[in-house]
Structures are given as C-alpha cells and as structure tokens.
Design a protein around this motif. Structure first.
Motif, mmCIF file in Angstrom:
data_model
loop_
_atom_site.group_PDB
_atom_site.id
_atom_site.type_symbol
_atom_site.label_atom_id
_atom_site.label_comp_id
_atom_site.label_asym_id
_atom_site.label_seq_id
_atom_site.Cartn_x
_atom_site.Cartn_y
_atom_site.Cartn_z
ATOM 1 N N ARG A 9 -1.960 12.021 5.833
ATOM 2 C CA ARG A 9 -1.160 11.046 4.979
ATOM 3 C C ARG A 9 -1.465 9.763 5.541
ATOM 4 O O ARG A 9 -1.705 9.202 6.763
ATOM 5 N N MET A 10 -1.784 8.704 4.412
ATOM 6 C CA MET A 10 -1.951 7.370 4.795
ATOM 7 C C MET A 10 -0.927 6.552 5.324
ATOM 8 O O MET A 10 -0.003 6.875 5.017
ATOM 9 N N SER A 11 -1.159 5.677 6.164
ATOM 10 C CA SER A 11 -0.060 4.729 6.733
ATOM 11 C C SER A 11 0.457 3.643 5.503
ATOM 12 O O SER A 11 -0.380 3.594 4.536
ATOM 13 N N ALA A 12 1.457 3.088 5.430
ATOM 14 C CA ALA A 12 1.745 2.375 4.555
ATOM 15 C C ALA A 12 0.839 1.144 4.203
ATOM 16 O O ALA A 12 0.472 0.703 3.355
ATOM 17 N N SER A 13 0.095 0.463 5.362
ATOM 18 C CA SER A 13 -0.530 -0.565 5.326
ATOM 19 C C SER A 13 -2.148 -0.167 4.739
ATOM 20 O O SER A 13 -2.628 -0.720 3.967
ATOM 21 N N ASP A 14 -2.319 1.086 5.175
ATOM 22 C CA ASP A 14 -3.785 1.700 4.571
ATOM 23 C C ASP A 14 -3.524 1.770 2.884
ATOM 24 O O ASP A 14 -4.530 1.645 2.401
ATOM 25 N N ARG A 15 -2.350 2.303 2.483
ATOM 26 C CA ARG A 15 -2.269 2.626 1.334
ATOM 27 C C ARG A 15 -2.034 1.334 0.278
ATOM 28 O O ARG A 15 -2.916 1.204 -0.630
ATOM 29 N N ARG A 16 -1.472 0.574 0.908
ATOM 30 C CA ARG A 16 -1.585 -0.877 0.293
ATOM 31 C C ARG A 16 -2.827 -1.422 0.079
ATOM 32 O O ARG A 16 -3.156 -2.066 -0.811
ATOM 33 N N GLU A 17 -3.658 -1.394 1.227
ATOM 34 C CA GLU A 17 -4.955 -1.922 1.196
ATOM 35 C C GLU A 17 -5.712 -1.053 0.234
ATOM 36 O O GLU A 17 -6.827 -1.721 -0.601
ATOM 37 N N SER A 18 -5.732 0.399 0.231
ATOM 38 C CA SER A 18 -6.539 1.149 -0.838
ATOM 39 C C SER A 18 -6.181 0.518 -2.171
ATOM 40 O O SER A 18 -7.017 0.630 -3.098
ATOM 41 N N ILE A 19 -4.957 0.290 -2.552
ATOM 42 C CA ILE A 19 -4.603 -0.009 -3.729
ATOM 43 C C ILE A 19 -5.115 -1.322 -4.267
ATOM 44 O O ILE A 19 -5.632 -1.653 -5.242
ATOM 45 N N LEU A 20 -4.965 -2.472 -3.220
ATOM 46 C CA LEU A 20 -5.749 -3.721 -3.554
ATOM 47 C C LEU A 20 -7.227 -3.652 -3.697
ATOM 48 O O LEU A 20 -7.634 -4.365 -4.509
#
Length: 208
Positions: A9-20
């Motif tokens: 499971r991705m961390s919230a910051s990693d998820r946000r960065e992957s979306i960006l």
C-alpha cells in the motif's frame, strides 16, 4: 503452495506524487483541455475517484502539476547558479532555436507552462502560472547576477529586467514561428542580438 504476493500500500505522499507524475505526462502530451483525469488514473493504476480524493478538481490537479514542474526547473537553475559552469554557455543553450522548439513541443515541461499561461479563466491555474513565472524570474536573475559579477556579462546589466526579457523571448517563440516570414532567420537573429547585449557587445565565444 506459495502464497500470492501482497500488494504494498502506497503512503499518502507517494500516492499523491504518483498522480502528479502521471498527470504531468498526460497534460504535457495533450494539454489541459484534452487531458482527462481518467487517463491519469489509468496510468497510476487507480480509479478516477482516487485522483479527485487527492486533488478535488482537475484545475487544482493541473495547478499542482505546474508547481511541481516549476520546482524541477528552478532546482536546475539554482544548481547552475551555484556552480562554476559558464553562464554564457547556459544562455546560448537557452536561446538556441532548436532548444526553444523543444521547449514548446508536445510532451515537454515547457508545454505545460505555455498551457497554464493561456488558461486565465481558471483561478487556480492562473495563480500557479503566475507563481511559476515569478520563481523562474528570480532564479534566472540570480544566475545572471553571477554572470555579471564574474565578468561574463556586461557590468551595467539590470539582471531582474534581463531575466524577464529572457522569459518573454522564450514564451513568445511560438508566436514568431507562426507569424514571421522567415522564422529561422528571426530566431537566429534574436539569439545573436540578445547575447550581444547581455555580454556587452563582446563575441559570445570570447573569454571573459
């Protein structure tokens, strides 16, 4: 019997960065208006609602993309300003017509900034475009100041005005390509004249 691998499971910051990162690719390739959040979600491997959970709206997502891209460009400029690399070399590269063509081509980071500057009816995007341009001007002025203080550029150079001048030249290249009778000659002449002025009428190849 082997157990199936657990999905990390991705961390919230990693998820946000992957979306960006995915959004940067999508918007650079096709622009804001044609870019779809569904395409962003597909590249990340999540559902479209996950994109909206992280950014709220498509405009907010694009504004975040602009800010992220500006971070990248300014880091490069700041590293160059802090290095011993010749300022004249960077200016020659920046003004090279082929480089400007690349900056404005689909898929490049420059395409994102050009798109953002044109979207004046979206407050979040307009604000991001303003922030990024002001940051570019500050970083570029610092670089020019190093060149001026080191004797590469003319001693009476107004580095802040010169930074905005250079940004304006970069931003208007697309217009010149569309409207000039001989755009290649115009671009070459502008590059040479700009360097001549910044260097104080010394040949760009002449050592400081």
């Amino acid at each position: 019997m082997t157990e199936p691998a657990r999905r990390v499971r991705m961390s919230a910051s990693d998820r946000r960065e992957s979306i960006l990162a995915a959004a940067t690719e999508v918007f650079a390739e096709v622009g804001y208006l044609r870019g779809k959040t569904a395409a962003v979600a597909q590249r990340v491997g999540v559902s479209e609602p996950v994109v909206f959970q992280n950014f709220g709206t498509k405009a907010v997502l694009f504004a975040a993309v602009v800010d992220r891209a500006a971070d990248h460009v300014c880091r490069l400029l700041d590293r160059t300003a802090a290095s011993a690399a010749p300022v004249t070399g960077l200016l020659e590269t920046m003004l090279d017509p082929a480089h400007l063509d690349h900056v404005h081509s689909a898929g490049s980071v420059g395409a994102i900034f050009a798109d953002a500057a044109a979207l004046t009816d979206e407050p979040e995007i307009e604000a991001a475009a303003r922030r990024s341009t002001q940051r570019f001007a500050r970083s570029l002025a610092e670089l020019l100041e190093r060149g001026r203080a080191g004797g590469e550029l003319r001693p009476d150079l107004d580095v802040e005005a010169a930074a905005w001048w250079l940004l304006s030249l970069v931003a208007s290249q697309k217009l010149r390509r569309r409207t000039a009778a001989e755009p290649a000659a115009v671009e070459a002449g502008l590059a040479a004249s700009t360097l001549e002025f910044l260097l104080g009428h010394r040949d760009a190849r002449e050592p400081a």
